[in-house]
Design a protein around this motif. Structure first.
Motif, PDB file in Angstrom:
ATOM      1  N   PHE A 717       0.669  -1.203   0.036  1.00  0.00           N
ATOM      2  CA  PHE A 717       0.015  -0.043   0.026  1.00  0.00           C
ATOM      3  C   PHE A 717       0.845   1.227   0.106  1.00  0.00           C
ATOM      4  O   PHE A 717       0.483   2.268  -0.562  1.00  0.00           O
ATOM      5  CB  PHE A 717      -0.932   0.133   1.320  1.00  0.00           C
ATOM      6  CG  PHE A 717      -2.247  -0.797   1.044  1.00  0.00           C
ATOM      7  CD1 PHE A 717      -3.129  -0.360  -0.057  1.00  0.00           C
ATOM      8  CD2 PHE A 717      -2.550  -1.969   1.539  1.00  0.00           C
ATOM      9  CE1 PHE A 717      -4.344  -0.912   0.009  1.00  0.00           C
ATOM     10  CE2 PHE A 717      -3.482  -2.543   1.425  1.00  0.00           C
ATOM     11  CZ  PHE A 717      -4.750  -2.180   0.470  1.00  0.00           C
ATOM     12  N   GLU A 718       2.100   1.377   0.556  1.00  0.00           N
ATOM     13  CA  GLU A 718       3.141   2.418   0.535  1.00  0.00           C
ATOM     14  C   GLU A 718       3.799   2.558  -0.710  1.00  0.00           C
ATOM     15  O   GLU A 718       4.284   3.725  -0.848  1.00  0.00           O
ATOM     16  CB  GLU A 718       4.160   2.071   1.547  1.00  0.00           C
ATOM     17  CG  GLU A 718       3.505   2.060   3.150  1.00  0.00           C
ATOM     18  CD  GLU A 718       4.389   1.822   4.295  1.00  0.00           C
ATOM     19  OE1 GLU A 718       4.261   2.332   5.379  1.00  0.00           O
ATOM     20  OE2 GLU A 718       5.509   1.311   3.694  1.00  0.00           O
ATOM     21  N   ILE A 778      -7.294  -7.426   5.067  1.00  0.00           N
ATOM     22  CA  ILE A 778      -6.934  -6.063   4.128  1.00  0.00           C
ATOM     23  C   ILE A 778      -7.411  -5.009   5.300  1.00  0.00           C
ATOM     24  O   ILE A 778      -6.668  -3.733   5.150  1.00  0.00           O
ATOM     25  CB  ILE A 778      -7.902  -6.019   3.035  1.00  0.00           C
ATOM     26  CG1 ILE A 778      -7.581  -7.294   2.208  1.00  0.00           C
ATOM     27  CG2 ILE A 778      -7.869  -4.930   2.203  1.00  0.00           C
ATOM     28  CD1 ILE A 778      -8.714  -7.546   1.041  1.00  0.00           C
ATOM     29  N   HIS A 779      -8.368  -5.081   5.951  1.00  0.00           N
ATOM     30  CA  HIS A 779      -8.953  -4.068   6.833  1.00  0.00           C
ATOM     31  C   HIS A 779      -7.737  -3.628   7.852  1.00  0.00           C
ATOM     32  O   HIS A 779      -7.725  -2.419   8.072  1.00  0.00           O
ATOM     33  CB  HIS A 779     -10.159  -4.522   7.481  1.00  0.00           C
ATOM     34  CG  HIS A 779     -10.672  -3.412   8.538  1.00  0.00           C
ATOM     35  ND1 HIS A 779     -11.139  -2.109   8.402  1.00  0.00           N
ATOM     36  CD2 HIS A 779     -10.937  -3.501   9.894  1.00  0.00           C
ATOM     37  CE1 HIS A 779     -11.468  -1.465   9.365  1.00  0.00           C
ATOM     38  NE2 HIS A 779     -11.358  -2.514  10.588  1.00  0.00           N
ATOM     39  N   GLU A 780      -7.449  -4.638   8.562  1.00  0.00           N
ATOM     40  CA  GLU A 780      -6.180  -4.669   9.317  1.00  0.00           C
ATOM     41  C   GLU A 780      -5.078  -3.966   8.958  1.00  0.00           C
ATOM     42  O   GLU A 780      -4.308  -2.964   9.544  1.00  0.00           O
ATOM     43  CB  GLU A 780      -5.777  -6.064  10.067  1.00  0.00           C
ATOM     44  CG  GLU A 780      -6.969  -6.372  10.873  1.00  0.00           C
ATOM     45  CD  GLU A 780      -6.645  -7.820  11.439  1.00  0.00           C
ATOM     46  OE1 GLU A 780      -5.525  -8.289  11.243  1.00  0.00           O
ATOM     47  OE2 GLU A 780      -7.575  -8.490  11.973  1.00  0.00           O
ATOM     48  N   VAL A 781      -4.831  -4.432   7.563  1.00  0.00           N
ATOM     49  CA  VAL A 781      -3.770  -3.839   7.160  1.00  0.00           C
ATOM     50  C   VAL A 781      -3.759  -2.324   6.561  1.00  0.00           C
ATOM     51  O   VAL A 781      -2.716  -1.399   6.773  1.00  0.00           O
ATOM     52  CB  VAL A 781      -3.316  -4.479   5.581  1.00  0.00           C
ATOM     53  CG1 VAL A 781      -2.274  -3.765   4.601  1.00  0.00           C
ATOM     54  CG2 VAL A 781      -2.826  -5.889   5.766  1.00  0.00           C
ATOM     55  N   LEU A 782      -4.965  -1.729   6.282  1.00  0.00           N
ATOM     56  CA  LEU A 782      -5.309  -0.305   6.251  1.00  0.00           C
ATOM     57  C   LEU A 782      -5.273   0.243   7.363  1.00  0.00           C
ATOM     58  O   LEU A 782      -4.783   1.542   7.404  1.00  0.00           O
ATOM     59  CB  LEU A 782      -6.581  -0.258   5.250  1.00  0.00           C
ATOM     60  CG  LEU A 782      -6.627  -0.542   3.886  1.00  0.00           C
ATOM     61  CD1 LEU A 782      -7.964  -0.776   3.277  1.00  0.00           C
ATOM     62  CD2 LEU A 782      -5.741   0.327   3.273  1.00  0.00           C
ATOM     63  N   ILE A 783      -5.600  -0.154   8.310  1.00  0.00           N
ATOM     64  CA  ILE A 783      -5.708   0.450   9.594  1.00  0.00           C
ATOM     65  C   ILE A 783      -4.058   0.735   9.993  1.00  0.00           C
ATOM     66  O   ILE A 783      -3.696   1.777  10.602  1.00  0.00           O
ATOM     67  CB  ILE A 783      -5.961  -0.357  10.724  1.00  0.00           C
ATOM     68  CG1 ILE A 783      -7.816  -0.475  10.681  1.00  0.00           C
ATOM     69  CG2 ILE A 783      -5.929   0.352  12.200  1.00  0.00           C
ATOM     70  CD1 ILE A 783      -8.335  -1.138  11.773  1.00  0.00           C
ATOM     71  N   ALA A 786      -2.793   3.355   7.810  1.00  0.00           N
ATOM     72  CA  ALA A 786      -3.379   4.955   7.982  1.00  0.00           C
ATOM     73  C   ALA A 786      -2.704   5.468   9.511  1.00  0.00           C
ATOM     74  O   ALA A 786      -3.026   6.653   9.591  1.00  0.00           O
ATOM     75  CB  ALA A 786      -4.943   4.713   8.389  1.00  0.00           C
ATOM     76  N   GLU A 787      -2.224   4.570  10.237  1.00  0.00           N
ATOM     77  CA  GLU A 787      -1.502   5.097  11.424  1.00  0.00           C
ATOM     78  C   GLU A 787      -0.378   5.969  10.983  1.00  0.00           C
ATOM     79  O   GLU A 787       0.220   6.931  11.804  1.00  0.00           O
ATOM     80  CB  GLU A 787      -0.876   3.934  12.414  1.00  0.00           C
ATOM     81  CG  GLU A 787      -1.935   3.055  12.902  1.00  0.00           C
ATOM     82  CD  GLU A 787      -1.490   1.842  13.945  1.00  0.00           C
ATOM     83  OE1 GLU A 787      -0.330   1.763  13.659  1.00  0.00           O
ATOM     84  OE2 GLU A 787      -2.373   1.486  14.537  1.00  0.00           O
ATOM     85  N   LYS A 788       0.266   5.975   9.879  1.00  0.00           N
ATOM     86  CA  LYS A 788       1.267   6.738   9.369  1.00  0.00           C
ATOM     87  C   LYS A 788       1.058   7.408   8.222  1.00  0.00           C
ATOM     88  O   LYS A 788       2.007   8.681   7.698  1.00  0.00           O
ATOM     89  CB  LYS A 788       2.652   5.641   8.922  1.00  0.00           C
ATOM     90  CG  LYS A 788       2.919   4.731  10.366  1.00  0.00           C
ATOM     91  CD  LYS A 788       4.194   3.976   9.634  1.00  0.00           C
ATOM     92  CE  LYS A 788       4.759   3.061  10.773  1.00  0.00           C
ATOM     93  NZ  LYS A 788       5.905   2.161  10.346  1.00  0.00           N
ATOM     94  N   HIS A 789      -0.130   7.080   7.329  1.00  0.00           N
ATOM     95  CA  HIS A 789      -0.359   7.874   6.179  1.00  0.00           C
ATOM     96  C   HIS A 789      -1.836   8.637   6.214  1.00  0.00           C
ATOM     97  O   HIS A 789      -2.534   7.551   6.817  1.00  0.00           O
ATOM     98  CB  HIS A 789      -0.246   7.020   5.052  1.00  0.00           C
ATOM     99  CG  HIS A 789       1.200   6.460   4.884  1.00  0.00           C
ATOM    100  ND1 HIS A 789       2.363   7.046   4.281  1.00  0.00           N
ATOM    101  CD2 HIS A 789       1.581   5.161   5.376  1.00  0.00           C
ATOM    102  CE1 HIS A 789       3.385   6.348   4.754  1.00  0.00           C
ATOM    103  NE2 HIS A 789       3.090   5.044   5.125  1.00  0.00           N
TER     104      HIS A 789
END
Length: 984
Positions: A717-718, A778-783, A786-789
């Motif tokens: 995602f990054e 996928i949801h956990e990965v996006l959380i 989102a902590e950094k971006h």
């Protein structure tokens, strides 16, 4: 303003003189009847001599001169591309034939009322009359009689006055030429000309008898609408009986000649005197060039919806045809939303259901059987097409205003439904297309005005200020339904579009105010018979059907423009912007093919062409010449032998000059051709075939650390996954090459950013569906991400989802090689491409799944099929290779074996062999993947990965008890080498 006609234009004079020079003074004798033309003496030898001389002067190709001939009447053909001035030429021809040979009774037959109105307007225009009488020096005038359908009245029916005036006009009156203008329907669907009336003219009580007695010369406009097999043409030749028929058109009907292998379809030319084709027209700058542009689909799905059936006006059955998924069926009723089928249709509801159609809340009507893309009919896609059209229009308009004598710039839109533009009083539906257009137009005007120079672009600034003040006045529409409308405003629009061309082309009105009307909307009503020289942009918001002529579609905008004084601008190159949707992305290629297909085949091979083809075929030019000469395709002087031309172009399509390579097609490559499967050979291959068709499942090895996959997905995602939705256009410009062929060259398109977010849940589902990653993960990965971006809501969209899927697939290829295995499933083999569920071989297979090309002759007995079919040269070499150690072999039908791979796609190899050592001591099975490339480095990454997966699959097959050798073959390796390596 006046439209200034010019005489002496070479490309038009050639057409006029071609007809005039087909005759001589001795071709005619005086007629005794004062109202009739001189009699044309059908001296075939003399007329054919004149015709051949004209054809020689105009460079008519031998393919067309071979169609010369004279029947009970004389037929002459003039081919002129759309926009080059056919109406002017056929009018000038009338004057020239009258001047030289005293012909003064002419009939002009046109296919439609629109063409009839245009012809009438041109001939009766005072300026046209003055032009031919004074400027051209003919010193005479046309007295035009227009035959219209008679209104039914009770009581006595009167002889048609148009026919009366036409017939009774004296041929002795040298100051008048009598012309009768009639449309096709009056010759076929009306009894007007055949009825017998109580009163008549010159002892004729049937109009057609009076017309025939004048011994007329008859002109046909748009000849492709008048096939000689039609009733209209039969009526012309049998009832009107003209002495001469002269056909003027860009397109001609086709006929089929020959039998068997010599059977072919050709244009029905008959004494073609002048051939101003599209290539010549483009090359000589006689018409505008064409720049086609379309937007790529907004989504990556390319799904389609098809209306399968209408159920008694109560419900409709739909199929959602998914590119990457199963076809789904839906049944919807009135009031249901199409978003039930696909979220692309959000907000679109079924308003009504008819006997074979549905009406949608966005104003569109769809018929049973119709298929449409989810993307095209989304409002955002059509809105971007409108925006692009407006942008292209303003690019051109600003240039056209920056002239000493300005050019009024027009744009034409073909739309889906009248009520998306014109208010429907009954339903009260919103005119969504008109409203969207006006909003976009106003936005564009506000965008352009600040960029204008107030000193050098003062008039254009004033023009745009006037446009901004009344945006509605900038556009108008014409639809067939308008003909019955009583609305005065609509009537004014129609009048201006159809009949007041000069007014539409004027930048200012008579009162001195700006005439800002320049955007026209129609539903294909404006077609043949209507054109305007200053149309610079055509936008097709609806499909016209794939079978329509591409050159006819753009024909409304090909004519060269005129300036504000009415002068035709012929010393510059202009482009017509043609904007379509992505379902017609191949429009430019099809247009190029259509234009090139119109060109005749070459009949002389040049030395340069011989060398070019020899190089392509990797032959010595002398050897190639000898081959062509020995087969009697050419003579010693490089002339093509006409009697062998069909076989020549089939065997050597590269020599088909003036044509695309796909013009000449191998007559054996029929889609429905069946190839027999040899049962004895199949039985030898059966065990191998059934083994490689067993269903296997791909398993990924357990990833050691629990957080490894999650961390890897965050990194994906990054990697620039989140992006805006960008809609991109592809633009192609039609151009001619030095040898007068057409080609489509890529040009710069545009990119627009669109706000089109997906609901978060849908975003997760999209990724899950294409990757099989659990939604929760996928949801956990996006959380974690989102902590950094920060994540912009607009960037949670389909493009971002597609980006992630692409990154994930690349990650699998790079990271998971060596981390997967295959396991045999318990799914029972239930029939294959070659066999029935009971294991018995099928009798035949469709040719297309094993090859598109053929080799003559009967295959060797050990080959699986009774015909050699192949796709690549390497495959051809393989199937023709005779190898003693091979017991049986065969081409594997395309996509018949489904080996799962880590790319997410399945894989199917190309050949299967059963081989045996010379002493019979050992039998082995070989499966081969052929790649017609030079070396491993030229293989794409995904192909490499598929092959590596296949190697693992066949290893597992061997472990499970059935030994199969898998080998890849590049084109620098022979199949015999592979067999020898296996048997070592």
């Amino acid at each position: 303003m006046e439209l200034i006609l010019k005489n002496g234009l070479p490309h038009q004079d050639k057409g006029v003189q071609a007809v005039a020079n087909a005759f001589s003074v001795n071709s005619f004798s005086k007629n005794k009847m004062y109202f009739a033309n001189p009699t044309l003496e059908l001296d075939k030898e003399a007329l054919l001599h004149n015709i051949k001389e004209v054809q020689k002067t105009n460079g008519i190709h031998p393919e067309y001169t071979a169609l010369n001939g004279i029947q009970d009447y004389l037929n002459l053909d003039i081919k002129m591309e759309t926009g080059t001035g056919k109406t002017y030429v056929h009018t000038a021809t009338i004057f020239e034939l009258h001047k030289q040979y005293k012909i003064n009774k002419f009939i002009i037959v046109v296919p439609t009322l629109a063409i009839k109105a245009g012809t009438r307007q041109f001939i009766q225009d005072p300026y046209t009359k003055k032009h031919f009488k004074d400027v051209c020096g003919y010193g005479t005038e046309i007295e035009l009689q227009v035959l219209d359908a008679a209104k039914k009245k009770k009581g006595k029916q009167f002889f048609p006055s148009a026919v009366r005036e036409f017939v009774s006009g004296s041929s002795q009156n040298q100051n008048k030429i009598y012309v009768l203008l009639v449309n096709m329907a009056l010759l076929t669907n009306s009894k007007m000309l055949k009825d017998q009336y109580d009163s008549g003219v010159e002892d004729f009580y049937k109009p057609v008898e009076g017309i025939s007695a004048t011994k007329p010369f008859l002109l046909i406009d748009e000849p492709h609408r008048f096939s000689k097999a039609q009733k209209t043409f039969e009526f012309i030749t049998n009832e009107i009986q003209p002495q001469c028929i002269i056909r003027f058109g860009a397109t001609y009907p086709t006929v089929t000649i020959g039998k068997g292998t010599a059977k072919k379809t050709i244009k029905d030319y008959h004494n073609l005197l002048y051939d101003l084709n599209a290539c010549e027209s483009f090359n000589q700058n006689l018409i505008k060039g064409i720049a086609k542009e379309h937007f790529e689909p907004l989504s990556k799905k390319e799904d389609k919806v098809k209306i399968m059936a209408i159920q008694s006006k109560t419900s409709a059955k739909f199929n959602l045809i998914q590119k990457d998924g199963p076809t789904k069926s839906f049944e919807l009723k009135k009031g249901d939303s199409l978003s039930i089928i696909s979220e692309e249709f959000e907000g679109i509801v079924i308003d009504a259901i008819g006997s074979n159609f549905i009406e949608l809340s966005n104003g569109q009507t769809k018929s049973q059987g119709e298929e449409f893309s989810t993307d095209i009919y989304s409002s955002s896609y059509q809105e971007q097409m409108l925006k692009l059209a407006i942008d292209r229009h303003f690019e051109t308009e600003r240039i056209n205003f920056d002239r000493k004598f300005k050019i009024k710039t027009l744009a034409l839109f073909f739309i889906d439904d009248i009520y998306s533009y014109r208010q429907d009083e009954k339903s009260g539906k919103e005119t969504y297309l008109k409203n969207t257009f006006e909003k976009l137009l106003l936005d564009k005007i506000n965008q352009v005005i600040p960029t204008l120079n107030k000193d050098t672009e003062k008039e254009y600034l004033e023009f745009l200020e006037a446009s901004k003040k009344d945006v509605t006045a900038c556009h108008a529409g014409y639809f067939s339904q308008d003909n019955s409308s009583s609305d005065e405003e609509i009537a004014n629009e129609i009048n201006e579009i159809l009949f007041e061309k000069k007014k539409l082309l004027s930048i200012k009105k008579e009162d001195g105010n700006y005439n800002t009307r320049r955007f026209l909307f129609s539903k294909w009503t404006l077609k043949e018979g209507w054109d305007n020289p200053n149309v610079f942009t055509i936008t097709k918001l609806r499909s016209s059907g794939s079978e329509s002529s591409k050159i006819q579609e753009v024909g409304r905008g090909l004519r060269l423009p005129v300036d504000e004084l009415g002068n035709r601008i012929s010393n510059e190159e202009f482009k017509l912007n043609y904007i379509i949707d992505f379902t017609e992305a191949d429009f430019a290629d099809r247009l190029v093919k259509e234009i090139n297909d119109e060109l005749p085949k070459g009949f002389v091979i040049t030395e340069e062409k011989l060398n070019e083809v020899a190089k392509k075929l990797k032959q010595d030019p002398d050897d190639l010449f000898f081959d062509l000469f020995s087969k009697k395709y050419i003579d010693r002087k490089y002339n093509i032998n006409i009697e062998n031309q069909i076989q020549f172009f089939e065997e050597y399509p590269d020599f088909a000059m003036g044509l695309n390579g796909n013009k000449v097609v191998d007559r054996n490559t029929k889609k429905d051709k069946k190839i027999k499967i040899r049962p004895a050979v199949y039985n030898e291959l059966k065990t191998l075939w059934e083994a490689i068709n067993q269903k296997y499942v791909l398993f990924y090895d357990k990833i050691e650390e629990d957080d490894y996959l999650k961390e890897e997905l965050v990194k994906l995602f990054e990697n620039n996954v989140f992006t805006d939705v960008i809609i991109t256009s592809k633009r192609q410009v039609i151009q001619t090459t030095d040898d007068n062929q057409m080609m489509a060259n890529e040009d710069s398109g545009v990119q627009y950013t669109i706000s089109r977010p997906l609901p978060y849940s849908e975003f997760l589902k999209r990724i899950n569906k294409q990757t099989n990653i659990p939604i929760q993960l996928i949801h956990e990965v996006l959380i974690s991400y989102a902590e950094k971006h920060s994540i912009d809501n607009d960037k949670i969209n389909e493009f971002s989802a597609a980006n992630f899927v692409s990154r994930f697939n690349d990650w699998k290829i790079n990271k998971l090689q060596g981390r997967f295995s295959y396991s045999k499933s318990n799914i029972k083999l239930n029939g294959t491409k070659l066999s029935f569920p009971n294991g018995q071989p099928k009798e035949e297979i469709t040719q297309g799944v094993i090859g598109t090309k053929f080799i003559e002759g009967t295959p060797v007995e050990k080959y699986l099929y009774d015909t050699y079919a192949y796709d690549s040269p390497l495959e051809k070499d393989n199937i023709q290779a005779v190898i003693d150690e091979v017991v049986v072999y065969g081409k594997i039908p395309r996509s018949s074996i489904s080996i799962p791979t880590i790319t997410g796609q399945s894989y199917s190899p190309d050949f299967m062999y059963v081989v045996k050592k010379a002493d019979g001591s050992k039998t082995l099975n070989i499966v081969v993947e052929t790649k017609d490339v030079e070396n491993q480095s030229t293989l794409r990454k995904t192909e490499e990965v598929k092959i590596k997966c296949a190697k693992e699959f066949f290893k597992q097959l061997t472990i499970d008890g059935y030994t199969v050798e898998f080998h890849e073959q590049l084109n620098n390796k022979k199949i015999k080498q592979i067999v020898d390596e296996v048997l070592m």
